[in-house]
Design a protein around this motif. Structure first.
Motif, mmCIF file in Angstrom:
data_model
loop_
_atom_site.group_PDB
_atom_site.id
_atom_site.type_symbol
_atom_site.label_atom_id
_atom_site.label_comp_id
_atom_site.label_asym_id
_atom_site.label_seq_id
_atom_site.Cartn_x
_atom_site.Cartn_y
_atom_site.Cartn_z
ATOM 1 N N GLY A 22 0.817 -1.209 0.000
ATOM 2 C CA GLY A 22 0.000 0.000 0.000
ATOM 3 C C GLY A 22 0.849 1.255 0.000
ATOM 4 O O GLY A 22 0.553 2.224 -0.717
ATOM 5 N N MET A 23 1.910 1.262 0.767
ATOM 6 C CA MET A 23 2.810 2.427 0.791
ATOM 7 C C MET A 23 3.521 2.576 -0.553
ATOM 8 O O MET A 23 3.673 3.696 -1.044
ATOM 9 N N ALA A 24 3.946 1.475 -1.163
ATOM 10 C CA ALA A 24 4.609 1.536 -2.469
ATOM 11 C C ALA A 24 3.649 2.091 -3.516
ATOM 12 O O ALA A 24 4.021 2.937 -4.337
ATOM 13 N N TRP A 25 2.403 1.636 -3.517
ATOM 14 C CA TRP A 25 1.408 2.153 -4.455
ATOM 15 C C TRP A 25 1.194 3.650 -4.242
ATOM 16 O O TRP A 25 1.117 4.412 -5.208
ATOM 17 N N GLY A 26 1.119 4.087 -2.992
ATOM 18 C CA GLY A 26 0.942 5.505 -2.692
ATOM 19 C C GLY A 26 2.107 6.359 -3.174
ATOM 20 O O GLY A 26 1.914 7.440 -3.735
ATOM 21 N N VAL A 27 3.313 5.882 -2.993
ATOM 22 C CA VAL A 27 4.494 6.628 -3.440
ATOM 23 C C VAL A 27 4.536 6.702 -4.963
ATOM 24 O O VAL A 27 4.812 7.755 -5.533
ATOM 25 N N ILE A 28 4.222 5.603 -5.650
ATOM 26 C CA ILE A 28 4.199 5.610 -7.115
ATOM 27 C C ILE A 28 3.131 6.572 -7.620
ATOM 28 O O ILE A 28 3.357 7.334 -8.565
ATOM 29 N N TRP A 29 1.959 6.566 -7.011
ATOM 30 C CA TRP A 29 0.877 7.477 -7.404
ATOM 31 C C TRP A 29 1.303 8.928 -7.211
ATOM 32 O O TRP A 29 1.091 9.768 -8.083
ATOM 33 N N LEU A 30 1.933 9.214 -6.077
ATOM 34 C CA LEU A 30 2.389 10.576 -5.793
ATOM 35 C C LEU A 30 3.467 11.023 -6.778
ATOM 36 O O LEU A 30 3.431 12.143 -7.290
ATOM 37 N N LEU A 31 4.430 10.152 -7.079
ATOM 38 C CA LEU A 31 5.473 10.487 -8.043
ATOM 39 C C LEU A 31 4.896 10.742 -9.428
ATOM 40 O O LEU A 31 5.341 11.636 -10.145
#
Length: 105
Positions: A22-31
């Motif tokens: 979930g954190m990885a998905w959030g960081v990719i979305w933010l980037l």
């Protein structure tokens, strides 16, 4: 080690994995959002239109023809493993050639 300890360990691992994913998905979305904003901003803060992908057609294993739009201009480019070649260009406001209709045999 009892069965309860094994089950609680597996549950803890699954929860930790879900949190990391979930954190990885959030960081990719933010980037992606930050990158889209940077691409949309032109030189000296001017707004410019980003490159927009319209269509693609594969011609072989590593070759394809791609239709893109950039700054109001539509371009047909050939893409291979070693190069990108401009095949045709339509200025902004010029309608693209109509797609050929398929005839029934």
């Amino acid at each position: 080690m009892g069965i309860g300890a094994v089950i609680s360990s597996i549950i803890a691992i699954v929860i930790a994995l879900a949190l990391v994913l979930g954190m990885a998905w959030g960081v990719i979305w933010l980037l992606k959002k930050v990158q889209d904003r940077q691409l949309a901003a032109g030189v000296n803060g001017e707004e410019s239109q980003p490159i927009r992908f319209l269509r693609s057609m594969p011609l072989g294993q590593r070759e394809r023809v791609v239709l893109i739009e950039a700054r109001g201009e539509t371009m047909l480019v050939g893409v291979t493993a070693g190069s990108i070649t401009l095949l045709a260009r339509w200025p902004g406001g010029t309608p693209l050639p109509a797609e050929p209709s398929l005839r029934r045999l």
